[in-house]
Design an enzyme around this catalytic site. Structure first.
Site, mmCIF file in Angstrom:
data_model
loop_
_atom_site.group_PDB
_atom_site.id
_atom_site.type_symbol
_atom_site.label_atom_id
_atom_site.label_comp_id
_atom_site.label_asym_id
_atom_site.label_seq_id
_atom_site.Cartn_x
_atom_site.Cartn_y
_atom_site.Cartn_z
ATOM 1 N N LEU A 63 -9.280 6.565 18.171
ATOM 2 C CA LEU A 63 -9.150 6.583 19.596
ATOM 3 C C LEU A 63 -8.717 5.193 20.038
ATOM 4 C CD1 LEU A 63 -11.888 9.066 20.868
ATOM 5 C CD2 LEU A 63 -9.102 8.948 20.908
ATOM 6 N N ASN A 94 -12.667 3.237 12.450
ATOM 7 C CA ASN A 94 -12.268 1.657 12.349
ATOM 8 C C ASN A 94 -11.715 1.057 13.278
ATOM 9 O OD1 ASN A 94 -10.034 3.630 12.678
ATOM 10 N ND2 ASN A 94 -8.852 3.101 11.123
ATOM 11 N N ASP A 152 -11.982 5.277 6.931
ATOM 12 C CA ASP A 152 -11.163 5.738 7.196
ATOM 13 C C ASP A 152 -10.577 4.723 6.835
ATOM 14 O OD1 ASP A 152 -8.769 7.588 6.651
ATOM 15 O OD2 ASP A 152 -8.471 7.222 9.105
ATOM 16 N N HIS A 180 -10.494 9.161 2.861
ATOM 17 C CA HIS A 180 -9.803 8.606 2.738
ATOM 18 C C HIS A 180 -8.608 8.355 1.301
ATOM 19 C CE1 HIS A 180 -5.826 5.615 4.116
ATOM 20 N NE2 HIS A 180 -6.335 5.983 2.890
ATOM 21 N N ASP A 306 -4.860 13.452 12.512
ATOM 22 C CA ASP A 306 -4.723 11.828 12.239
ATOM 23 C C ASP A 306 -4.347 11.158 13.446
ATOM 24 O OD1 ASP A 306 -5.252 8.909 10.902
ATOM 25 O OD2 ASP A 306 -3.410 9.796 9.221
ATOM 26 N N HIS A 310 0.095 3.611 17.832
ATOM 27 C CA HIS A 310 0.896 1.801 17.881
ATOM 28 C C HIS A 310 2.262 1.489 18.479
ATOM 29 C CE1 HIS A 310 -1.364 1.124 14.056
ATOM 30 N NE2 HIS A 310 -1.187 2.777 13.544
ATOM 31 N N GLY A 325 1.286 5.359 10.780
ATOM 32 C CA GLY A 325 0.442 6.144 11.397
ATOM 33 C C GLY A 325 1.483 6.789 12.690
#
Ligand SMILES: [Zn+2]
Length: 431
Positions: A63, A94, A152, A180, A306, A310, A325
């Site tokens: 998020l 993260n 992760d 991960h 996942d 970005h 990603g």
């Protein structure tokens, strides 16, 4: 006065009870209830031709808030989730600051509650600052209600540290460590799957062994400790085989795969599309086919997005500079329906189990994932299994880096209901 809604004459598919029949679903004050006589003041939603299922649950969402609000916020991310049919998502740790203590956990949960679109289960970091050196405040975070822990984005670097985390987590019955799986030394610098296509494209490869080494190590440590472990975003055929064998031997392992690894391969990178640069990388057709078989036979328990937003300018960089990603919350259900259910690889109940009830069980999200029975919280998705649509921007997500951009998919969410309140009506978010 009681708030009442009737979902009228939909195809109710409940992967928990095995029910698959046309029926009405009655909702009162946030819960599914037995049919009442007479309509009265109830809001009625006609669901003829639509599927009614437990709301989807995502084990793997980034998020980005706090810290990276230019990519996503909890509000925009949970709106994307609701539009994708999700009623609960696990938010990875993260962020900046890292969710390695209770303060960030409370902050994430409060922001999600204020948005009110989808339940968020914050994932706690395994190690302080994700630095892979010492354990984070796991006990404190368990006290704050955290049920899943993961570094992760990074792999737990040593077997000893993983063993410590698993032994510590085992003291808390319902807690799971999510890994991960990526050997950093072998993966370093890899831009895509190492194979024929990486050679022909002139991109540095990242071999499947970078994942398989860690899968094998983690299964060994899970066996040693007797603890639960969850393996994130599997991408290789041999990983699936390792998990299959470990399950047979009684290791307490669960696993997930993403829609993009189930649909795309390294051949889809021939155009250097940075939206398809993901980590772990898209692998060979043989790997993809083994992942499909793994979901079908239950070796892989769950399908997780996942979702990794970005900003546009970040993904517009050269391929080797672009961050890995893809976003996924708004396309996961349709990608699975189009590429796996339509061709008969997965039955609809198995697909919904992998997208909803299995992840709810792994996460300990007891209010989610069905069954659709009187007394249960009304966390539901209603979708049209036949409508075709084009994946295109804008998205509800703040970002647009979708690996499925430009594809036609079949199946779209019509309504999403969170504890009896509609978060999505007729394909539009209600807030
Ligand atoms: Zn990851």
């Amino acid at each position: 006065m009681a708030r009442r809604t009737i979902l009228r004459a939909g195809r109710v598919v409940d992967p928990v009870t095995g029910v698959d029949e046309t029926a009405d679903v009655f909702v009162e004050d946030g819960r599914i209830v037995a049919p009442w006589s007479g309509g009265g003041d109830a809001e009625e939603l006609v669901c003829a031709g639509l599927v009614i299922a437990p709301g989807l649950v995502d084990l793997h969402t980034h998020l980005r808030e706090p810290g990276f609000e230019h990519k996503e916020t909890i509000e925009s991310g949970t709106r994307a989730a609701a539009l994708g049919g999700y009623t609960a998502v696990a938010a990875m740790a993260n962020s900046e600051p890292v969710a390695d203590h209770a303060g960030v956990i409370h902050e994430v949960r409060d922001l999600a509650a204020a948005a009110g679109l989808c339940d968020v289960f914050p994932v706690g970091a395994i190690t302080k600052g994700l630095e892979g050196e010492s354990l984070a405040e796991i006990g404190e975070m368990v006290g704050a209600g955290v049920r899943m822990f993961s570094d992760d984005g990074r792999c737990v670097p040593t077997a000893r540290l993983l063993r410590n985390a698993l032994v510590y987590a085992k003291a808390f019955d319902e807690v799971v460590i999510a890994e991960h799986c990526e050997d950093a030394s072998l993966a370093e610098g890899g831009q895509m799957h190492e194979g024929y296509h990486s050679s022909s494209l002139g991109l540095r490869g990242q071999p499947a062994e970078a994942e398989e080494i860690v899968v094998a190590r983690d299964l060994a440590i899970a066996r040693l400790t007797g603890s639960r472990i969850h393996l994130c975003h599997l991408s290789s055929a041999r990983s699936v085989e390792l998990v299959r064998r470990a399950k047979r031997e009684g290791v307490r392992v669960t696993a997930e795969v993403t829609p993009h690894h189930l649909v795309l391969t390294d051949e889809d990178l021939l155009t250097y599309d940075t939206n398809r640069k993901v980590n772990p990388p898209l692998r060979s057709a043989d790997d993809r086919d083994a992942l499909r078989t793994g979901v079908a036979d239950g070796t892989i328990d769950a399908i997780a997005t996942d979702h990794a937003p970005h900003a546009i300018e970040e993904k517009e960089a050269e391929f080797d500079q672009a961050p890995p990603g893809t976003i996924g919350l708004e396309t996961a259900l349709a990608a699975v329906l189009t590429e796996l259910v339509e061709p008969g690889i997965l039955t609809l109940p198995r697909a919904l189990e992998a997208l909803s009830s299995a992840p709810a069980r792994i996460l300990g999200a007891g209010d989610h994932g069905g069954p659709i029975e009187p007394g249960r919280p009304a966390n539901l998705v209603v979708f049209d299994p036949a409508v075709t649509w084009l994946v295109e921007a804008p998205f509800a997500s703040k970002s647009r880096n979708s690996a499925f951009l430009g594809r036609r998919l079949v199946g779209r969410v019509v309504h999403t209901m969170l504890r009896g309140e509609l978060s999505v009506v007729d394909g539009k978010a209600t807030r």
